[in-house]
Motif scaffolding. Structure first.
Motif, PDB file in Angstrom:
ATOM      1  N   LEU A 187      31.626  39.951  43.283  1.00  0.00           N
ATOM      2  CA  LEU A 187      32.453  41.123  42.989  1.00  0.00           C
ATOM      3  C   LEU A 187      33.597  41.177  44.002  1.00  0.00           C
ATOM      4  O   LEU A 187      33.393  40.874  45.190  1.00  0.00           O
ATOM      5  CB  LEU A 187      31.625  42.403  43.090  1.00  0.00           C
ATOM      6  N   ASP A 188      34.785  41.586  43.542  1.00  0.00           N
ATOM      7  CA  ASP A 188      35.888  41.743  44.495  1.00  0.00           C
ATOM      8  C   ASP A 188      35.814  43.105  45.156  1.00  0.00           C
ATOM      9  O   ASP A 188      34.858  43.868  44.946  1.00  0.00           O
ATOM     10  CB  ASP A 188      37.238  41.509  43.795  1.00  0.00           C
ATOM     11  N   THR A 245      34.101  38.626  39.527  1.00  0.00           N
ATOM     12  CA  THR A 245      35.044  37.503  39.625  1.00  0.00           C
ATOM     13  C   THR A 245      34.410  36.188  39.177  1.00  0.00           C
ATOM     14  O   THR A 245      35.092  35.341  38.606  1.00  0.00           O
ATOM     15  CB  THR A 245      35.548  37.356  41.072  1.00  0.00           C
ATOM     16  N   HIS A 246      33.148  36.010  39.440  1.00  0.00           N
ATOM     17  CA  HIS A 246      32.423  34.829  38.983  1.00  0.00           C
ATOM     18  C   HIS A 246      31.015  35.253  38.578  1.00  0.00           C
ATOM     19  O   HIS A 246      30.429  36.161  39.185  1.00  0.00           O
ATOM     20  CB  HIS A 246      32.326  33.757  40.081  1.00  0.00           C
ATOM     21  N   LYS A 299      31.746  46.597  37.782  1.00  0.00           N
ATOM     22  CA  LYS A 299      30.281  46.635  37.893  1.00  0.00           C
ATOM     23  C   LYS A 299      29.717  47.996  37.528  1.00  0.00           C
ATOM     24  O   LYS A 299      28.750  48.123  36.779  1.00  0.00           O
ATOM     25  CB  LYS A 299      29.873  46.267  39.330  1.00  0.00           C
ATOM     26  N   TRP A 300      30.286  49.065  38.040  1.00  0.00           N
ATOM     27  CA  TRP A 300      29.714  50.402  37.844  1.00  0.00           C
ATOM     28  C   TRP A 300      29.968  50.942  36.438  1.00  0.00           C
ATOM     29  O   TRP A 300      29.167  51.736  35.932  1.00  0.00           O
ATOM     30  CB  TRP A 300      30.252  51.364  38.889  1.00  0.00           C
ATOM     31  N   VAL A 314      26.393  37.919  45.232  1.00  0.00           N
ATOM     32  CA  VAL A 314      25.041  38.401  44.926  1.00  0.00           C
ATOM     33  C   VAL A 314      24.219  37.277  44.302  1.00  0.00           C
ATOM     34  O   VAL A 314      24.612  36.707  43.276  1.00  0.00           O
ATOM     35  CB  VAL A 314      25.089  39.604  43.959  1.00  0.00           C
ATOM     36  N   TYR A 315      23.096  36.951  44.938  1.00  0.00           N
ATOM     37  CA  TYR A 315      22.129  36.018  44.387  1.00  0.00           C
ATOM     38  C   TYR A 315      20.895  36.843  44.007  1.00  0.00           C
ATOM     39  O   TYR A 315      20.434  37.677  44.791  1.00  0.00           O
ATOM     40  CB  TYR A 315      21.707  34.975  45.426  1.00  0.00           C
TER      41      TYR A 315
END
Length: 672
Positions: free
Chosen positions: A144-145, A151-152, A173-174, A226-227
């Motif tokens: 996330l930017d 973003t990916h 995201k939100w 984030v993983y």
């Protein structure tokens, strides 16, 4: 080579690759600090690389059995080397590594394993574009930017988030997942950005009914990486384990462990609390006579009733067998009394098991309080248990508060239980014989064996006390076997010396007559001592629970077929009354002393005794009056046709030698 350990360690430290040396068992002998990022990542993954720890065990815990098997093949010389590529998360982006394992000579007869790990991220990325890199990862990943826009995102993440590949890129995201606002996801993401430190957490996402393990890393240019992975199966296993660890499988109520933790928490917070220890009266007989299936149904129904009554006040748990524990906070003694009476009242009506069976039960409750009685959870439970046994002695839906004198009673009970499990003869258990005599002729008809105990520490112990404890502690079979072996041995000698052939009466409890193992022992002893079965009479206390037991009836019929006599003891005081005699093969009725001792003072009791005489005559049963103590009682019984007595008026219980001298040797002289 191990003697040169310091040299070896120094050699390892100059290596550029992350390197560890294992012995044949998989224990770490040496390791270096190269690529601290590798070491830290592998530690976070649960892989042990500290000297002395077992590397193979760590891999097995992570279900990496394939790697372990490959390493062992290298150690055994089956393959020359083993290598593979893998990726691991980092604070900025995933990194790729190449691991290689080769055999290593430790000494002439010993081999070890050298495992090297090299960071190949730069070479890997040169061969692939960003999307290829992301897709090669085993974990789900997205970034996330600084404005929380995707973003990916790789395919694994898209699948877990239930979106088409590429759909989320550029989305907020939100806005896409509004349910996460205010959740753990939201708070940990913000914390990562604000602290610029990585965060690891587990969180539940209700819309997908899934648990996720999250690893969140800050990006230097802003935003986060984030993983994550789906850990729902693991969480379910943990939940199942927790259910198993903290809840009773039969009733689904909390178990002892859960209840103790709640009590302990209250004590640590210094909260006035109380423990109510509850036990179902006579449940052991129900279980033994009707079987565990019916017993379990009863326990579940009792549990539901208790939960409904107790849940508005506190916690209720099953802590074993027929024992339940109730825990309440901040209730006065008066409020506890009200609660105890309310609990007892719910068992006023019979509990229906099925269309043909119901049980009328009662319960006993013991109560202890924090801090009045103790400030220790173990003592509180022990004190409540002790007071419960005091309530049980009061018979039927009773409760008792703990007081200090009960501790001495508990100590006495424990002493008796321990002694029952030891050598009974050395601990002072012995037997007396009380004759059954024909009042008209003075002829001996037989005798009843009575258990007695002169304890080396406690002194004389009443049979009422130690027989009850023997039943509750599981020692009644041992005690009765000891009695039979002792008596059969003596009677065998009397048969040889004096030709004794009269009846021997032995008391057996409802529990014993429901146990095939008891009768196996019983008939084995008869055979061992070569005693005719017709000489033995088993006295069974009249009990409401006997008549419906198929096992008990089968055992008693087996006795009848082999010639063993059956007597109903304390007749007229139980619940089954005459009805039981229509089901059981009974040879003798023993009128309880309660009626005998009221002769001359209670016309109704005298009328009942007359009915017993008539009833026994119609059933062709022998009749014995127990507890005859006066001439008035003896003469009345004689006048209505009952002439065989057992009681102090004719003879008190006697030691074996005295009984033999007065009755056995005397009877022989009379025959001669």
């Amino acid at each position: 080579m191990l003697e040169n350990y310091h040299y070896l360690q120094s050699f390892f430290e100059v290596l550029e690759d992350h390197t560890i040396l294992l012995d044949e068992a998989g224990n770490v002998i040496c390791t270096n600090g190269a690529h601290s990022s590798i070491e830290e990542s592998r530690k976070n993954s649960g892989i042990a690389e500290e000297i002395g720890l077992n590397y193979f065990d760590a891999l097995k815990k992570l279900n990496k059995t394939v790697e372990v098997q490959a390493f062992q093949k290298v150690l055994e010389g089956d393959i020359k080397e083993f290598s593979f590529h893998f990726s691991m998360p980092s604070e900025t982006a995933p990194r790729w590594y190449h691991l290689k394992a080769k055999r290593f000579v430790i000494s002439e007869k010993k081999h070890g394993l050298v495992i090297t790990t090299r960071d190949i991220t730069e070479q890997y990325i040169l061969k692939m574009n960003v999307d290829d890199v992301l897709e090669s990862m085993s974990d789900a990943f997205y970034s996330l930017d600084e404005k929380w826009n995707f973003t990916h995102i790789n395919t694994a993440a898209s699948k877990l988030l239930e979106r088409e590949p590429g759909y989320l890129v550029g989305k907020n995201k939100w806005l896409e997942f509004p349910d996460t606002i205010g959740s753990d996801f939201y708070h940990y993401y913000l914390k990562t950005v604000e602290s610029q430190k990585s965060q690891t957490f587990e969180a539940y996402y209700a819309p997908y009914d899934r648990w996720f393990e999250m690893h969140v890393y800050p990006q230097r240019e802003g935003g986060i990486s984030v993983y994550f992975k789906n850990i729902s199966d693991r969480k379910k296993s943990e939940s199942d384990l927790k259910q198993f660890a903290y809840f009773d499988d039969l009733t689904s109520l909390p178990n002892r462990r859960w209840m103790i933790e709640r009590i302990d928490e209250a004590i640590k917070k210094d909260t006035d609390s109380s423990v109510l220890y509850l036990d179902i009266d006579g449940f052991k007989n129900i279980n033994d006579l009707y079987g565990h299936v019916k017993g379990d149904i009863l326990l579940k129904k009792v549990a539901r009733k208790l939960y409904k009554a107790v849940s508005p006040h506190g916690h209720i748990g099953r802590i074993g067998g027929d024992e339940f524990l109730i825990f309440v906070r901040e209730k006065s003694r008066f409020e506890l009394e009200v609660l105890a009476r309310e609990i007892a009242a719910i068992f006023a009506k019979p509990i229906v098991i099925d269309a043909h069976l119901s049980f009328s039960i009662s319960i006993s409750i013991g109560i202890s309080r924090y801090p009045a009685d103790s400030q220790d959870v173990t003592e509180l439970l022990s004190y409540a248990d002790t007071s419960m046994y005091r309530a049980k002695k009061m018979r039927g839906n009773q409760y008792q508060f703990y007081h200090a004198n009960m501790t001495r009673e508990l100590s006495r009970r424990v002493n008796i239980e321990d002694s029952l499990s030891e050598d009974l003869q050395k601990n002072g258990v012995y037997f007396q014989y009380q004759p059954q005599i024909d009042y008209v002729t003075g002829e001996l008809k037989g005798f009843e064996v009575l258990s007695r105990w002169n304890h080396p520490v406690l002194g004389a112990i009443s049979p009422l006390e130690f027989i009850e404890i023997a039943e509750e502690s599981g020692n009644i079979l041992k005690l009765t076997y000891y009695l039979m072996a002792d008596v059969f041995s003596i009677v065998t000698s009397w048969r040889k010396k004096f030709g004794y052939d009269l009846t021997i009466s032995i008391n057996v409890t409802p529990y014993l007559i429901s146990q095939r193992s008891f009768f196996d022992d019983f008939f084995e002893l008869l055979e061992r001592y070569d005693l005719p079965a017709e000489m033995i009479e088993l006295e069974i206390t009249e009990d409401s629970q006997i008549e419906a037991s198929e096992t008990t009836l089968d055992n008693m019929k087996n006795c009848q077929e082999r010639g063993v006599r059956i007597a109903i003891d304390d007749f007229g005081t139980g619940y089954s009354l005459f009805k039981s005699l229509t089901h059981f093969p009974v040879n003798k009725i023993k009128i309880d002393r309660y009626f005998i001792n009221r002769i001359g003072n209670d016309a109704q009791s005298e009328a009942i005794i007359r009915s017993f005489v008539d009833f026994a005559e119609n059933l062709n049963c022998e009749l014995v009056a127990e507890g005859v103590e006066t001439k008035e009682e003896a003469e009345f019984l004689k006048s209505i046709g009952c002439t065989v007595f057992q009681g102090y008026y004719l003879e008190k219980p006697m030691d074996i030698d005295a009984f033999e001298t007065k009755y056995i040797a005397k009877s022989l002289a009379g025959k001669e």
